[in-house]
Design a protein around this motif. Structure first.
Motif, PDB file in Angstrom:
ATOM      1  N   LYS A  12      12.225  23.580  26.114  1.00  0.00           N
ATOM      2  CA  LYS A  12      11.489  22.490  25.448  1.00  0.00           C
ATOM      3  C   LYS A  12      10.217  22.153  26.220  1.00  0.00           C
ATOM      4  CE  LYS A  12      15.413  20.227  23.295  1.00  0.00           C
ATOM      5  NZ  LYS A  12      16.300  19.071  23.301  1.00  0.00           N
ATOM      6  N   ALA A  13      10.343  22.133  27.546  1.00  0.00           N
ATOM      7  CA  ALA A  13       9.194  21.774  28.377  1.00  0.00           C
ATOM      8  C   ALA A  13       8.090  22.823  28.297  1.00  0.00           C
ATOM      9  CB  ALA A  13       9.631  21.582  29.820  1.00  0.00           C
ATOM     10  N   SER A  14       8.475  24.077  28.032  1.00  0.00           N
ATOM     11  CA  SER A  14       7.465  25.142  27.981  1.00  0.00           C
ATOM     12  C   SER A  14       6.570  25.000  26.753  1.00  0.00           C
ATOM     13  CB  SER A  14       8.128  26.519  28.000  1.00  0.00           C
ATOM     14  OG  SER A  14       8.729  26.803  26.754  1.00  0.00           O
ATOM     15  N   ALA A  15       7.098  24.396  25.693  1.00  0.00           N
ATOM     16  CA  ALA A  15       6.335  24.148  24.456  1.00  0.00           C
ATOM     17  C   ALA A  15       5.453  25.334  24.079  1.00  0.00           C
ATOM     18  CB  ALA A  15       5.511  22.873  24.579  1.00  0.00           C
ATOM     19  N   ASP A  16       6.049  26.491  24.031  1.00  0.00           N
ATOM     20  CA  ASP A  16       5.346  27.718  23.646  1.00  0.00           C
ATOM     21  C   ASP A  16       4.960  27.639  22.168  1.00  0.00           C
ATOM     22  OD1 ASP A  16       4.326  30.250  23.903  1.00  0.00           O
ATOM     23  OD2 ASP A  16       6.157  31.123  24.719  1.00  0.00           O
ATOM     24  N   GLU A  17       4.241  28.627  21.690  1.00  0.00           N
ATOM     25  CA  GLU A  17       3.836  28.644  20.284  1.00  0.00           C
ATOM     26  C   GLU A  17       5.011  29.073  19.417  1.00  0.00           C
ATOM     27  OE1 GLU A  17       0.533  30.720  17.415  1.00  0.00           O
ATOM     28  OE2 GLU A  17       0.332  30.927  19.585  1.00  0.00           O
ATOM     29  N   LEU A  18       5.241  28.376  18.331  1.00  0.00           N
ATOM     30  CA  LEU A  18       6.392  28.616  17.464  1.00  0.00           C
ATOM     31  C   LEU A  18       6.170  29.776  16.490  1.00  0.00           C
ATOM     32  CD1 LEU A  18       9.217  27.511  16.904  1.00  0.00           C
ATOM     33  CD2 LEU A  18       8.213  25.992  15.209  1.00  0.00           C
ATOM     34  N   ALA A  19       4.927  30.069  16.144  1.00  0.00           N
ATOM     35  CA  ALA A  19       4.644  31.094  15.130  1.00  0.00           C
ATOM     36  C   ALA A  19       5.280  32.455  15.441  1.00  0.00           C
ATOM     37  CB  ALA A  19       3.134  31.238  14.933  1.00  0.00           C
ATOM     38  N   PRO A  20       5.275  32.950  16.703  1.00  0.00           N
ATOM     39  CA  PRO A  20       5.925  34.242  16.964  1.00  0.00           C
ATOM     40  C   PRO A  20       7.437  34.211  16.748  1.00  0.00           C
ATOM     41  CG  PRO A  20       4.365  33.728  18.707  1.00  0.00           C
ATOM     42  CD  PRO A  20       4.515  32.491  17.862  1.00  0.00           C
ATOM     43  N   VAL A  21       8.065  33.057  16.990  1.00  0.00           N
ATOM     44  CA  VAL A  21       9.505  32.918  16.764  1.00  0.00           C
ATOM     45  C   VAL A  21       9.793  33.012  15.266  1.00  0.00           C
ATOM     46  CG1 VAL A  21      11.468  31.328  16.918  1.00  0.00           C
ATOM     47  CG2 VAL A  21       9.881  31.544  18.841  1.00  0.00           C
ATOM     48  N   VAL A  22       9.009  32.309  14.463  1.00  0.00           N
ATOM     49  CA  VAL A  22       9.192  32.322  13.013  1.00  0.00           C
ATOM     50  C   VAL A  22       8.902  33.717  12.459  1.00  0.00           C
ATOM     51  CG1 VAL A  22       8.345  31.364  10.825  1.00  0.00           C
ATOM     52  CG2 VAL A  22       8.771  29.849  12.768  1.00  0.00           C
ATOM     53  N   ALA A  23       7.903  34.400  13.005  1.00  0.00           N
ATOM     54  CA  ALA A  23       7.597  35.773  12.566  1.00  0.00           C
ATOM     55  C   ALA A  23       8.765  36.706  12.873  1.00  0.00           C
ATOM     56  CB  ALA A  23       6.314  36.271  13.231  1.00  0.00           C
ATOM     57  N   ALA A  24       9.383  36.544  14.046  1.00  0.00           N
ATOM     58  CA  ALA A  24      10.546  37.365  14.402  1.00  0.00           C
ATOM     59  C   ALA A  24      11.708  37.062  13.466  1.00  0.00           C
ATOM     60  CB  ALA A  24      10.949  37.100  15.853  1.00  0.00           C
ATOM     61  N   ARG A  25      11.925  35.772  13.184  1.00  0.00           N
ATOM     62  CA  ARG A  25      12.992  35.373  12.259  1.00  0.00           C
ATOM     63  C   ARG A  25      12.779  35.987  10.881  1.00  0.00           C
ATOM     64  NH1 ARG A  25      13.246  30.237   9.936  1.00  0.00           N
ATOM     65  NH2 ARG A  25      11.196  30.757   9.117  1.00  0.00           N
ATOM     66  N   ASP A  26      11.538  35.914  10.395  1.00  0.00           N
ATOM     67  CA  ASP A  26      11.249  36.452   9.070  1.00  0.00           C
ATOM     68  C   ASP A  26      11.401  37.971   9.033  1.00  0.00           C
ATOM     69  OD1 ASP A  26      10.890  33.929   8.082  1.00  0.00           O
ATOM     70  OD2 ASP A  26       8.698  33.988   8.161  1.00  0.00           O
ATOM     71  N   ALA A  27      11.098  38.646  10.140  1.00  0.00           N
ATOM     72  CA  ALA A  27      11.289  40.101  10.199  1.00  0.00           C
ATOM     73  C   ALA A  27      12.775  40.444  10.121  1.00  0.00           C
ATOM     74  CB  ALA A  27      10.658  40.665  11.472  1.00  0.00           C
ATOM     75  N   VAL A  28      13.613  39.702  10.851  1.00  0.00           N
ATOM     76  CA  VAL A  28      15.066  39.925  10.781  1.00  0.00           C
ATOM     77  C   VAL A  28      15.542  39.694   9.348  1.00  0.00           C
ATOM     78  CG1 VAL A  28      17.327  39.069  11.536  1.00  0.00           C
ATOM     79  CG2 VAL A  28      15.486  39.379  13.204  1.00  0.00           C
ATOM     80  N   PHE A  29      15.067  38.613   8.734  1.00  0.00           N
ATOM     81  CA  PHE A  29      15.460  38.309   7.362  1.00  0.00           C
ATOM     82  C   PHE A  29      15.027  39.406   6.401  1.00  0.00           C
ATOM     83  CE2 PHE A  29      14.201  36.512   3.220  1.00  0.00           C
ATOM     84  CZ  PHE A  29      15.472  36.224   2.737  1.00  0.00           C
ATOM     85  N   ARG A  30      13.778  39.846   6.475  1.00  0.00           N
ATOM     86  CA  ARG A  30      13.256  40.846   5.531  1.00  0.00           C
ATOM     87  C   ARG A  30      14.009  42.174   5.646  1.00  0.00           C
ATOM     88  NH1 ARG A  30      11.429  37.851   1.858  1.00  0.00           N
ATOM     89  NH2 ARG A  30      10.005  36.299   2.627  1.00  0.00           N
ATOM     90  N   VAL A  31      14.300  42.603   6.871  1.00  0.00           N
ATOM     91  CA  VAL A  31      15.054  43.856   7.037  1.00  0.00           C
ATOM     92  C   VAL A  31      16.487  43.669   6.550  1.00  0.00           C
ATOM     93  CG1 VAL A  31      15.920  45.549   8.707  1.00  0.00           C
ATOM     94  CG2 VAL A  31      13.566  44.691   8.902  1.00  0.00           C
ATOM     95  N   GLY A  32      17.114  42.544   6.903  1.00  0.00           N
ATOM     96  CA  GLY A  32      18.474  42.273   6.432  1.00  0.00           C
ATOM     97  C   GLY A  32      18.549  42.179   4.922  1.00  0.00           C
ATOM     98  N   LEU A  33      17.572  41.523   4.315  1.00  0.00           N
ATOM     99  CA  LEU A  33      17.521  41.402   2.856  1.00  0.00           C
ATOM    100  C   LEU A  33      17.429  42.782   2.207  1.00  0.00           C
ATOM    101  CD1 LEU A  33      17.275  39.544   0.353  1.00  0.00           C
ATOM    102  CD2 LEU A  33      14.792  39.571   0.723  1.00  0.00           C
TER     103      LEU A  33
END
Length: 198
Positions: free
Chosen positions: A57-78
């Protein structure tokens, strides 16, 4: 903070993919709406301990790469659940992420667990989640992956039930909604057409 993960996927990669609600809608509802929510999800999934979640939480990194990784897992799984070719860009992203420096296995009171390092923000966690997804997608268990039959749900799950009859991410959610809709349709049909008002 309420739980972010619904716990219906049956595999870590699918729990990650399911961090968006109504994933098949034009505008899915985002459950990872902030960096703190991602840190909370990692804690819920036992990828970090409480101290690791606080550091994340303290690192407060950028969230967009996490969401992109999530969407990639979803798209391949779908694609796997639909028997189609996975999108090349999604598969390439997972391969790139999986090649990175990942987390290590640590012994905890609950046994052996993956532990991400908060030092590099979410990079090691994205690597772990990409590897988890690719391992699942390349395993015999991929044949048991299903897409919820809810019209917009889009959640993925492993159907380990006998005979694999499971259609819904959860009977308490999409399954119940379908049951209510069927009930209303039967009642409407039994009542017959209504007379128009004069």
């Amino acid at each position: 903070m309420p739980g972010i993960s619904a716990g219906v996927g049956g595999a870590l990669a699918l729990e990650f993919a399911n961090t968006a609600g109504d994933h098949l809608a034009d505008a899915p509802s985002e459950r990872l709406s902030s960096w703190a929510r991602f840190a909370q999800w990692c804690l819920e999934q036992d990828l970090v301990d409480a101290r690791g979640a606080a550091a994340l939480k303290a690192s407060a990194d950028e969230l967009a790469p996490v969401v992109a990784a999530r969407d990639a897992v979803f798209r391949v799984g779908l694609a796997i659940t639909q028997g189609t070719k996975p999108p090349a860009a999604a598969l390439a992203l997972l391969n790139d992420l999986a090649a990175g420096d990942g987390p290590r296995v640590s012994h905890t009171q609950a046994g052996l667990r993956w532990r991400g390092t908060a030092d590099d923000g979410a990079a090691s966690l994205r690597t772990l989640l990409a590897r988890e997804g690719l391992s699942l997608f390349c395993s015999p268990r991929a044949a048991r992956m299903r897409l919820c039959a809810g019209p917009l749900c889009g959640w993925l799950f492993l159907d380990d039930s006998r005979g694999a009859p499971r259609r819904w991410c959860s009977m308490g959610d999409c399954g119940n909604r379908a049951k209510v809709q069927r009930h209303h349709a039967r009642r409407s049909a039994a009542a017959g057409p209504t007379e128009p008002e004069a």
